[in-house]
Scaffold this motif. Structure first.
Motif, short mmCIF file in Angstrom:
data_model
loop_
_atom_site.label_atom_id
_atom_site.label_comp_id
_atom_site.label_asym_id
_atom_site.label_seq_id
_atom_site.Cartn_x
_atom_site.Cartn_y
_atom_site.Cartn_z
N THR A 53 48.71 34.64 10.43
CA THR A 53 49.94 33.99 10.93
C THR A 53 49.60 32.86 11.89
OG1 THR A 53 51.23 36.02 10.71
CG2 THR A 53 52.07 34.36 12.22
N ALA A 54 48.70 33.14 12.84
CA ALA A 54 48.32 32.12 13.82
C ALA A 54 47.69 30.91 13.14
CB ALA A 54 47.36 32.72 14.85
N GLU A 55 46.83 31.16 12.14
CA GLU A 55 46.21 30.05 11.40
C GLU A 55 47.27 29.20 10.72
OE1 GLU A 55 43.42 28.76 11.15
OE2 GLU A 55 41.81 30.18 11.57
N ALA A 56 48.25 29.87 10.09
CA ALA A 56 49.31 29.13 9.41
C ALA A 56 50.13 28.31 10.39
CB ALA A 56 50.21 30.10 8.65
N LEU A 57 50.37 28.87 11.57
CA LEU A 57 51.16 28.15 12.56
C LEU A 57 50.39 26.96 13.12
CD1 LEU A 57 52.71 31.26 14.32
CD2 LEU A 57 53.97 29.49 13.08
N PHE A 58 49.11 27.12 13.36
CA PHE A 58 48.30 25.98 13.80
C PHE A 58 48.31 24.88 12.73
CE2 PHE A 58 46.08 28.66 17.05
CZ PHE A 58 46.21 27.78 18.12
N GLU A 59 48.23 25.29 11.48
CA GLU A 59 48.23 24.32 10.40
C GLU A 59 49.58 23.58 10.33
OE1 GLU A 59 47.34 24.16 5.59
OE2 GLU A 59 46.87 25.96 6.74
N ALA A 60 50.66 24.30 10.57
CA ALA A 60 51.98 23.68 10.55
C ALA A 60 52.18 22.72 11.72
CB ALA A 60 53.06 24.75 10.56
N LEU A 61 51.60 23.07 12.87
CA LEU A 61 51.81 22.27 14.07
C LEU A 61 50.86 21.08 14.17
CD1 LEU A 61 52.36 25.14 16.67
CD2 LEU A 61 54.00 23.33 16.13
N GLU A 62 49.71 21.16 13.55
CA GLU A 62 48.68 20.14 13.73
C GLU A 62 49.18 18.72 13.44
OE1 GLU A 62 45.75 17.28 12.80
OE2 GLU A 62 46.84 18.33 11.20
N PRO A 63 49.84 18.45 12.31
CA PRO A 63 50.29 17.07 12.07
C PRO A 63 51.45 16.65 12.96
CG PRO A 63 51.03 18.52 10.29
CD PRO A 63 50.12 19.32 11.15
N ILE A 64 52.15 17.61 13.55
CA ILE A 64 53.28 17.31 14.43
C ILE A 64 52.80 16.94 15.83
CG2 ILE A 64 55.26 18.37 15.60
CD1 ILE A 64 55.81 19.94 13.05
N GLU A 65 51.79 17.66 16.33
CA GLU A 65 51.39 17.51 17.72
C GLU A 65 50.73 16.17 18.01
OE1 GLU A 65 52.26 19.40 20.23
OE2 GLU A 65 53.38 20.54 18.74
N ARG A 66 50.27 15.46 17.00
CA ARG A 66 49.61 14.18 17.25
C ARG A 66 50.58 13.13 17.81
NH1 ARG A 66 47.77 12.53 11.25
NH2 ARG A 66 46.94 14.65 11.43
N TYR A 67 51.89 13.41 17.73
CA TYR A 67 52.88 12.46 18.23
C TYR A 67 53.35 12.77 19.65
CZ TYR A 67 53.03 11.11 13.33
OH TYR A 67 52.68 10.69 12.07
N TRP A 68 52.80 13.79 20.26
CA TRP A 68 53.24 14.20 21.60
C TRP A 68 52.06 14.19 22.57
CZ3 TRP A 68 58.43 15.47 22.40
CH2 TRP A 68 59.20 15.62 21.25
N ALA A 69 52.35 13.80 23.81
CA ALA A 69 51.30 13.79 24.83
C ALA A 69 51.05 15.18 25.39
CB ALA A 69 51.67 12.84 25.96
N PHE A 70 52.05 16.05 25.34
CA PHE A 70 51.85 17.44 25.78
C PHE A 70 52.13 18.38 24.62
CE2 PHE A 70 53.26 21.55 27.29
CZ PHE A 70 52.21 21.88 28.14
N PRO A 71 51.25 19.34 24.35
CA PRO A 71 49.99 19.57 25.06
C PRO A 71 48.91 18.55 24.73
CG PRO A 71 50.18 21.09 23.24
CD PRO A 71 51.49 20.34 23.30
N GLY A 72 49.16 17.74 23.70
CA GLY A 72 48.20 16.71 23.33
C GLY A 72 47.24 17.20 22.26
N ALA A 73 46.72 16.24 21.48
CA ALA A 73 45.86 16.59 20.35
C ALA A 73 44.59 17.30 20.80
CB ALA A 73 45.51 15.33 19.56
N HIS A 74 44.03 16.86 21.93
CA HIS A 74 42.76 17.46 22.37
C HIS A 74 42.98 18.89 22.86
CE1 HIS A 74 40.78 13.61 21.87
NE2 HIS A 74 41.74 13.05 22.60
N ALA A 75 44.05 19.12 23.62
CA ALA A 75 44.34 20.48 24.08
C ALA A 75 44.69 21.37 22.89
CB ALA A 75 45.50 20.46 25.08
#
Length: 920
Positions: A53-75
């Motif tokens: 479940t966590a892997e799937a959620l990280f995969e779903a969030l990864e392309p979305i998070e690149r557009y936000w400064a928080f938490p940010g792509a590196h975090a």
């Protein structure tokens, strides 16, 4: 994106209207998964399931998070590595802090530590419980979108170089986020509502590598209007600035370029605030970013009023309540002072000096605040009003309309317009909206109806007297006009026609790219540009040749093109307090009239003086100033959330098996006939197909449905709309709504609607449905039949809506066109000898059916539906009386049950006719 067994409880991507909702829910789900792993461990079936479940959620969030400064792509990458390394305790702590900060907005006010060895204050105190005073002490936060295709090292350099420029004395704090392409920039400004500035650098590319469908839908809107794929590499920077201005005109853009000044000077850069030539002056860029945001953050009058409240003064003028003296010295009204607090009284005064200003002759902070509002709402001039939009409507009508001018009016518009016609002495042509008999409501006025009246007046030689078209956009029930089509086709018939758009319920629309294209000010600015284009003149000349000698039917069936010398003359009145942040009665008048300065300005100011109080409420003016600040800085975010809330309500009701038994959400297909929906779109949401992209619909259909309004058919409950509103929603559950019809209620979301409010509404509806189920389970045969009869009466036996009949000949200058002198009829009724009263019974209906001509002496306005079904001087038809008798409402303004229906006597009408013929 991969799917997993547990994904069904989260809902698939198809279930989400926006990526913002998906992001929020996925972070909450990731927090639950991480905490579950921390409790249960990574071994065993449960542990493996949670890891998946966590892997799937990280995969779903990864392309979305690149557009936000928080938490940010590196975090975000760091969190993912914690999962892969099996460091579950640290993962659980970090994800919990991110999810909590996103929910509370704490990341806007302070740095959020993600390390398990770092202490986060919110571990001990819930930041969401902070008082408004405590929140106001922090510096406002925003994000800066940098557009440049750089590697990871250069990404860090850009972000850190800009962040090093931050100083303790800066009024705001921001975080940068870097995206590589022009398309990513467009996705970013549409998706990330924290973005307030965009820095476009020379290294950007064109295409986005992000293939997540829920994000790519943001781009589809503009691929229809703009040839993005055809942009040449040397145009990427300037085109990015232009498109940013088109999509979100409130944002600041900064272009860093290696091209020469001569090359840049002739290009359309939108609202680019500054161009930097091939330099890395991060301090200068930092200062410009802060200056640009501060330009929108300023509130001239609110700031002046706060400063005034802090000044020690001696009060020797009117208003004992000023400075709170009459309250603080009182022994009997201390509770008022305790309830409101001191500031509202310290800021209360009748003075216009001392740093303040006069609303009637503004030259200081009120004038500056109105100019800033004009910038925010896209008008050429904006005027504040403290008496509500009813007063705004009368001001505009009085300033534009002279006695005898012909005005085409939406018949079921707000009553203030009808009274405005009386005051101005207009000859009124009432236009009928299409009826929705089944739901006891009217739709909107088709463009064909408007053109028909204009062409009829033209044929009668009266087009020179036609002054204005007055329409409500959007209607109370959420029907939105194709404003550009209406204005273009009407200007093709009369090129200097004035348009008054009553946007009382549409003030928020400016701050969404989808809505903006159907606002009066947005279209006026578009027309100013398009009418100047050479192709406009060519198209008009070609159509003129094709239509030479055409009859009315041909003209009605043709999409008319305005002449290139047409004048753009648009006014809109907005109830800021209804849809944006303002105290009650705070409203605005927006003007985009090419002839305002030369023809209207003096009359407008006289009308403004006529209707505006000489003692305007300063608190209302200040709230308009602050409300403007809010929408320039976060209007996009709030409107986006407002739409999301409404869509969530739609989906919940349409998919809940119990709710579907008693309730039905009316769709565009229910409220807009097929002929006015060129796209063929039936509903924003379909349980089988998911969401419909509304952009293409809003681009082409004659009418569209505002998704922020949910009309719920409640006839299946056996309660009429008014009973359901008052006895059930309000009295029992404390849910307030404005409008009902015989068998519907209207739920309106606004910029303050929360997901908790949405959840509560759904809970209440489910409880009502459960109680109805229980009631019917225990009902006797006769009780069940009674219920079915009530339902049938509300759903099947609904009285048809009447059309406008006509003005009596006594109030018309001729029979060839329908305009009527409503002012003559209104004031004729002032003399009681000219009026009589008739009982509203079968005898009256029989008289009408036999041909007796009875004429209303009053406005008759039932609530609901809330618009006049009779106006002074109107011939009463049998259909109108049948409808009026069938209404089951508590309020009918203008009708006295103890006396009956007020009509003109035959002698009074005969006297007016003699006067018309010159016999008196």
């Amino acid at each position: 994106m991969k799917t997993h067994a547990n994904d069904s409880k989260l809902g698939s991507i198809r279930d989400y209207y926006s990526a913002t909702q998906l992001r929020s829910d996925r972070w909450s789900a990731l927090r639950e998964a991480a905490e579950g792993l921390h409790r249960h461990g990574v071994d065993g079936r449960q542990g493996k399931k949670l890891i998946a479940t966590a892997e799937a959620l990280f995969e779903a969030l990864e392309p979305i998070e690149r557009y936000w400064a928080f938490p940010g792509a590196h975090a975000f990458d760091h969190l993912r590595r914690l999962l892969h390394a099996g460091n579950i305790e640290d993962l659980s702590i970090a994800v919990r802090r991110v999810a909590r900060a996103l929910t509370s907005g704490a990341y806007r006010r302070r740095s959020i530590p993600l390390g398990a060895d770092e202490v986060d204050s919110e571990d001990f105190e819930d930041e969401s419980s902070l008082s408004p005073e405590a929140r106001s002490l922090g510096r406002p936060y925003f994000e800066v979108l940098i557009v440049d295709d750089v590697n990871e090292h250069q990404d860090r350099f850009l972000r850190h170089s800009l962040m090093r420029m931050r100083r303790p004395e800066d009024p705001f704090i921001y975080e940068p986020v870097v995206v590589p392409s022009l398309e990513d920039a467009l996705i970013g400004i549409l998706f990330n509502y924290n973005v307030q500035a965009v820095v476009v650098r020379p290294g950007l590319t064109l295409k986005s590598r992000n293939e997540l469908p829920i994000l790519s839908q943001y781009l589809n809107h503009f691929r229809e209007d703009e040839e993005v794929d055809a942009i040449e590499p040397h145009e990427y920077g300037p085109e990015a600035c232009r498109l940013i201005a088109k999509i979100r005109p409130e944002l600041d853009a900064y272009l860093i370029t290696d091209r020469s000044a001569e090359d840049i000077a002739g290009l359309d850069l939108g609202r680019c605030r500054r161009v930097f030539y091939n330099q890395e002056d991060f301090l200068e860029l930092h200062l410009n970013i802060l200056r640009g945001v501060n330009r929108r953050y300023k509130t001239p009058f609110f700031t002046a009023l706060k400063e005034y409240s802090r000044q020690p003064t001696g009060v020797f003028h009117a208003m004992p309540i000023s400075r709170g003296k009459s309250i603080s010295r009182s022994h009997w009204i201390q509770d008022m002072g305790a309830f409101y607090g001191p500031n509202i009284f310290l800021a209360e005064t009748s003075a216009t000096s001392g740093g303040l200003d006069s609303l009637l002759e503004p030259r200081g902070p009120i004038k500056e605040a109105q100019d800033m509002a004009a910038r925010a709402f896209g008008s050429k001039h904006t005027f504040f009003a403290t008496n509500g939009t009813s007063t705004c409507n009368k001001i505009v009508v009085q300033s534009l309309v002279r006695p005898g001018d012909i005005v085409l009016v939406d018949r079921d518009c707000h009553k203030s317009h009808h009274y405005g016609m009386v005051l101005a002495g207009a000859n009124v042509v009432y236009m009928d909206s299409y009826p929705l008999h089944e739901y006891s409501m009217y739709g909107a006025v088709p463009v064909r109806e408007i053109k028909h009246h204009l062409l009829k007046l033209k044929a009668a030689g009266k087009l020179d007297r036609v002054r204005m078209v007055l329409l409500t956009n959007c209607t109370f029930d959420g029907l939105v006009y194709n404003v550009q089509r209406v204005m273009e086709e009407c200007l093709a018939i009369k090129k200097d026609l004035i348009f008054l758009w009553d946007e009382a319920w549409f003030g928020f629309a400016r701050f969404s790219p989808t809505y903006r294209q159907r606002t009066a000010m947005g279209v006026a600015n578009t027309l100013r540009e398009t009418l100047r284009l050479p192709e406009t003149a060519e198209t008009w000349e070609r159509q003129q040749a094709e239509l030479e000698g055409a009859d009315e039917e041909t003209m009605l069936n043709t999409r008319l093109v305005p002449p290139p010398d047409a004048r753009v003359r648009a006014y809109s009145t907005q109830s800021t307090h209804k849809t944006l942040t303002s105290l009650r009665q705070g409203s605005m008048i927006h003007v985009n009239d090419q002839d305002f300065k030369g023809e209207v300005e003096q009359a407008f100011h006289e009308a403004y003086m006529t209707h505006t109080s000489t003692s305007p409420n300063y608190q209302i003016i200040a709230s308009l100033d602050v409300g403007r600040r809010q929408v320039e800085l976060e209007g996009f975010e709030f409107v986006q959330r407002q739409v999301e809330s409404a869509m969530a309500i739609r989906r919940a009701i349409m998919t809940h098996p119990l709710l579907k038994k008693y309730f039905r959400v009316l769709t565009a297909g229910d409220m807009i006939p097929d002929g006015y929906r060129e796209s063929g779109m039936e509903s924003y949401y379909d349980p089988a197909q998911g969401w419909t992209d509304k952009w293409s619909v809003w681009n082409q259909d004659e009418f569209v449905l505002d998704p922020t309004r949910i009309t719920l058919a409640v006839g299946g409950t056996g309660w009429d709309g008014d009973t359901f509103k008052t006895k059930i929603l309000m009295d029992k559950y404390g849910i307030q709504i404005n409008k009902t019809s015989r068998n519907t209620v209207l739920f309106m979301t606004n910029i303050g609607t929360t997901r908790s409010s949405v959840a509560y509404l759904i809970e209440v509806l489910v409880e009502i449905a459960n109680e109805l189920d229980d009631l019917l389970d225990d009902a006797s045969k006769m009780e069940r039949r009674s219920f079915e009869n009530r339902v049938a009466a509300l759903i099947e036996h609904v009285p048809p809506l009447p059309d406008f009949s006509r003005f009596h000949d006594a109030f018309r200058a001729g029979k060839d066109t329908p305009e009527g002198d409503i002012r003559e009829a209104f004031f004729l009724a002032y003399d009681e000898d000219n009026c009589d009263y008739l009982d509203l019974d079968e005898t009256l209906i029989e008289r009408l059916e036999k041909g007796d001509e009875l004429v209303s002496a009053s406005f008759i306005i039932p609530y609901p539906p809330g618009f006049p079904i009779l106006v002074p001087g109107q011939v009463i038809s049998p259909e109108i009386m049948t409808f009026m008798r069938a209404l089951d409402v508590s309020e009918i303004h203008g009708f006295r049950p103890d006396l009956g229906l007020r009509v003109f006597t035959p002698d009074a009408l005969a006297g007016v006719i003699k006067k018309l013929k010159g016999e008196e």
